[in-house]
Structures are given as C-alpha cells and as structure tokens.
Design a protein around this motif. Sequence first.
Motif, mmCIF file in Angstrom:
data_model
loop_
_atom_site.group_PDB
_atom_site.id
_atom_site.type_symbol
_atom_site.label_atom_id
_atom_site.label_comp_id
_atom_site.label_asym_id
_atom_site.label_seq_id
_atom_site.Cartn_x
_atom_site.Cartn_y
_atom_site.Cartn_z
ATOM 1 N N LEU A 140 71.676 69.222 -24.259
ATOM 2 C CA LEU A 140 70.428 69.432 -23.134
ATOM 3 C C LEU A 140 69.853 68.045 -22.743
ATOM 4 O O LEU A 140 69.333 67.847 -21.708
ATOM 5 N N TRP A 141 69.502 67.106 -23.813
ATOM 6 C CA TRP A 141 68.980 65.975 -23.695
ATOM 7 C C TRP A 141 69.858 64.893 -22.580
ATOM 8 O O TRP A 141 69.183 64.113 -21.797
ATOM 9 N N ASN A 197 72.906 65.468 -20.807
ATOM 10 C CA ASN A 197 73.933 66.096 -19.877
ATOM 11 C C ASN A 197 73.312 67.146 -18.927
ATOM 12 O O ASN A 197 74.017 67.131 -17.936
ATOM 13 N N THR A 198 72.143 67.568 -18.943
ATOM 14 C CA THR A 198 71.516 68.260 -17.962
ATOM 15 C C THR A 198 70.795 67.668 -17.139
ATOM 16 O O THR A 198 69.508 67.543 -16.857
ATOM 17 N N VAL A 199 71.337 66.796 -16.215
ATOM 18 C CA VAL A 199 70.865 66.042 -14.889
ATOM 19 C C VAL A 199 69.883 66.889 -14.046
ATOM 20 O O VAL A 199 70.255 67.865 -13.656
ATOM 21 N N LYS A 230 67.127 68.418 -14.989
ATOM 22 C CA LYS A 230 66.191 69.237 -15.619
ATOM 23 C C LYS A 230 65.075 68.453 -16.341
ATOM 24 O O LYS A 230 64.892 67.034 -16.432
ATOM 25 N N TYR A 244 63.660 68.345 -19.284
ATOM 26 C CA TYR A 244 64.329 67.570 -20.576
ATOM 27 C C TYR A 244 65.158 66.556 -20.730
ATOM 28 O O TYR A 244 65.689 66.016 -21.575
ATOM 29 N N TYR A 245 65.850 66.450 -19.396
ATOM 30 C CA TYR A 245 67.021 65.330 -19.380
ATOM 31 C C TYR A 245 66.332 63.835 -19.511
ATOM 32 O O TYR A 245 65.372 63.577 -19.018
ATOM 33 N N LYS A 271 67.312 60.342 -19.035
ATOM 34 C CA LYS A 271 67.936 59.582 -17.979
ATOM 35 C C LYS A 271 68.274 57.977 -18.603
ATOM 36 O O LYS A 271 69.598 57.794 -18.750
#
Length: 436
Positions: A365-366, A368-370, A372, A374-375, A377
């Motif tokens: 989640l931290w 790979n979820t571009v 979001k 909680y992403y 970068k």
Amino acid sequence: MTKSQLLALVFAFILRHHLSKTCLQDLLSILCSLIPNCIPKSKYSFYKEFSQPSTKVILHYKCPVCESYLGEDLSLDQVFFCEFCQAHFTAKRCYKSKDYFLTSSIEQQLKNNLEGTNLWDHIEKTKSNLSNINENGVRGEVFTGANYNQDELKKFLNSGDNVSVTFSTDGISMSKSTPFEIWPIVLTINELDFTNKSRFVILSTLWFGPKKPTSETFFHPFITELRRLFSDGFVWVRNRISRKTKVVSVIGVLDAPARAKVANYHQHNGEFGCGYCLERGKRVPKGDGTVQIYPLVNPLPPCRTHASTLALATDAINNPRVNHIMGVKGPSILFLLPGFNLITGLIPDYMHCLLLGVVYQFLDLWLNTVGKAYYIKKASFIDEILLNIFPPNEIRRTPRSVEQISLWAIILFPSCIILSASLQILSTLVVISKCI
C-alpha cells in the motif's frame, strides 16, 4: 555456513554426480586446502559423520482407494482390511503402488540426543531459569507465554524430567511442473532457547505423493506414539544415572489451509471460517465473483473453546445432512492428542499471517498504490531508517532496500515490523512538536 550444511551439500554433490571414491577423496582434499578443517580430510572420517546413532524408518500403508490408514509394515505377505472400502489389500500391492508413508521413532531420536549430546544441559538450564523469567515479565520464547505457564502444564513438567514439544507441518512442492509434494511432521523442544531449537529438530513423519495427505491417516502414527510417550514415557541413561522422560505436545504450527484441514473446520474463505471465534462473516462481490469477509462487529463474537468445539463436532457427526455446524465439519484427530487444546494450541501462523500478510500488505500500500493518500512517492527516507536498523539475533540477515523487495527473503520482513514501530514513533514526535 555451518559444518553440517557443508557436509549435506557435499553429500548431495556425491549423489548428484555419482562420484567415485577417488574423486571424493580429491574433492575433500581441495576443500581442506582452501579452508583448513572445514570438513573431514579422509573418506573414512567423512562417512563417519553420517554414521551417528539413527532410528529405524518404518513404512505405514494407506488404502489405495480411500487413503485411510491400514497399518504398519511387517512383511510384504501381510494382508490389510480397509473398514471403509470393505476390501482387502496386500502390503506388496500397496508397496508397488507407493501407497505408504514413512515414520521415524520420536522416542529413539530423543533418547539419542539426550544420551549422546548436551541437550539435557540446555533443557535443565531453561527449566531452572523459568521462575526468574516469569517474574521479570519477559515475553519472547514459547516458555515465557501465558498458555505455557498454566498450572496443569507446569505440574506435568515439574513432576519429573519431562518436556513439551511443538509440532509443525507444511507441503513442499518438488518442482513447479509437477503436483508431487512432500509433507513432513517435525518437532521442536519448547524448553530450548532460539539458538538451540534448530540443533535438535525431530523428524517424525514423511508423506509424499501427488495429493495432499489425509489428516486422519497422516497423523495416526504420530499421535499414537505421542499418546504412549505422554502416559508411559521412556527411560534413558546419562552419566550412569537413569532418568524417565514423558512428552506432551502443546502447540501446533500450520498455515491457514492446513490448520483448517487438520482441525476439520471451514477455511477462512467460508462461513464461520475463523478458527478462534464464532463470527459468521459475509459474502461480498469482488471482480467476477465473491469473497468472504469478516467485518469488525460490536460486541465482539464469542471465542471458540476446546470443549465447545468438541460438542459442535459431535453434533456435526450426529447430523449427517448438514455440511457443518458453525464451521465445524466433524471431530479432529487432534482431539486424541493428550494435553492439547485444539483452539489455543493451533496458533496463528506468524510467517503467513504477519510477515507475508499484514507486513507485506502495508508495504504494498505504501509503495505501489499511486495516487492514494497513503502512497509514499519518495521512499528513500524508509531506506534511511530500514538500512540503519540493527535487528535482534533472531533475524539472521541485514535489511535490504525496499527497491529490492521482490528479492527479499521471508526472514527480512520482521525488520519491517521494527520499521513500522519507528515510523509510529516518528509520526508521534512530529505531532508533539507541532503542539509545543
């Protein structure tokens, strides 16, 4: 690499390439020239390393039709009768069709280690320190846990030179191109610290074949021997002193599918699929199908107990028209294991549930979820924290960059638990600094 691992690698090399005696001697000479005393210099000394006291391997036959347990191998002429199939099978036929699995005596392996190694010194040291450990409130090893320190188990362990063990099993695929699997049942002694547990692992059972084992058949010899070791124990001699040791198994470590199969209840993807509480769960759509979820409810559902699960299993057997009763499909063979609690004894699988479950999900989640909230970068600051962690001795590898997460071994994931704690502390400090 340890000496034992090197010996195993050399032995595997011999078998793989069919080395001659002369070639083996040359190989040993080369290794000893490169690293002196890393391995025996002569063929005699090399083979002597593998001639330690061993236990007899016993064949146990299973029905070729329904895979129910038939009996122990005595001779190829003996005839077995399967009560479920109402058919007779010879040992010779079962042997030819490979309808058998292997066991090795737990008693003999324990006896060899107790009489021929310093195993008992380590066990005595742990037992003598238990009171100090419990007073300090330290939590870590199995013997520091609340269930281990229950009165009934403590009475059993203190009544003589008795020990407790943890059993575990899981399937190992031989290759990606074949369904053939190997399933071992291995035991570790609870009264040992982390560094010594791996030195005295006991192999009880070995199942192999294209199908997953039938629990009642697979565990039959294992439970039969443990019942005898619990009630009668065995006698061993060290320093001319005769001792008697009894054995109890209090913990089983299995992944979620194997745990449900052995305990004989629904898996996590079915109704009442939790092995620890009576939450029904519900089906929700996902993609082209549905999935089973267990949303948080208030009040929390009641917990399962050993006694209530036994009662549900009895009801399920007496009601053949129903598939299950609150997730329980019938009795488990582990009910026959003395001193074992089916609910608290089958603990959650740390590797799959925590390391490859929660920890991996957070990392995914931290990173790979571009898009979001909680992403993360720029994850370079995670590496700054992660690569500066000094893990405890239970974690045998140093942390690696999150950019190489696809190459991580499972043993690296505990470092991320430390990382998560560090991030929590960091975020708390940020909040505090803003309030000041």
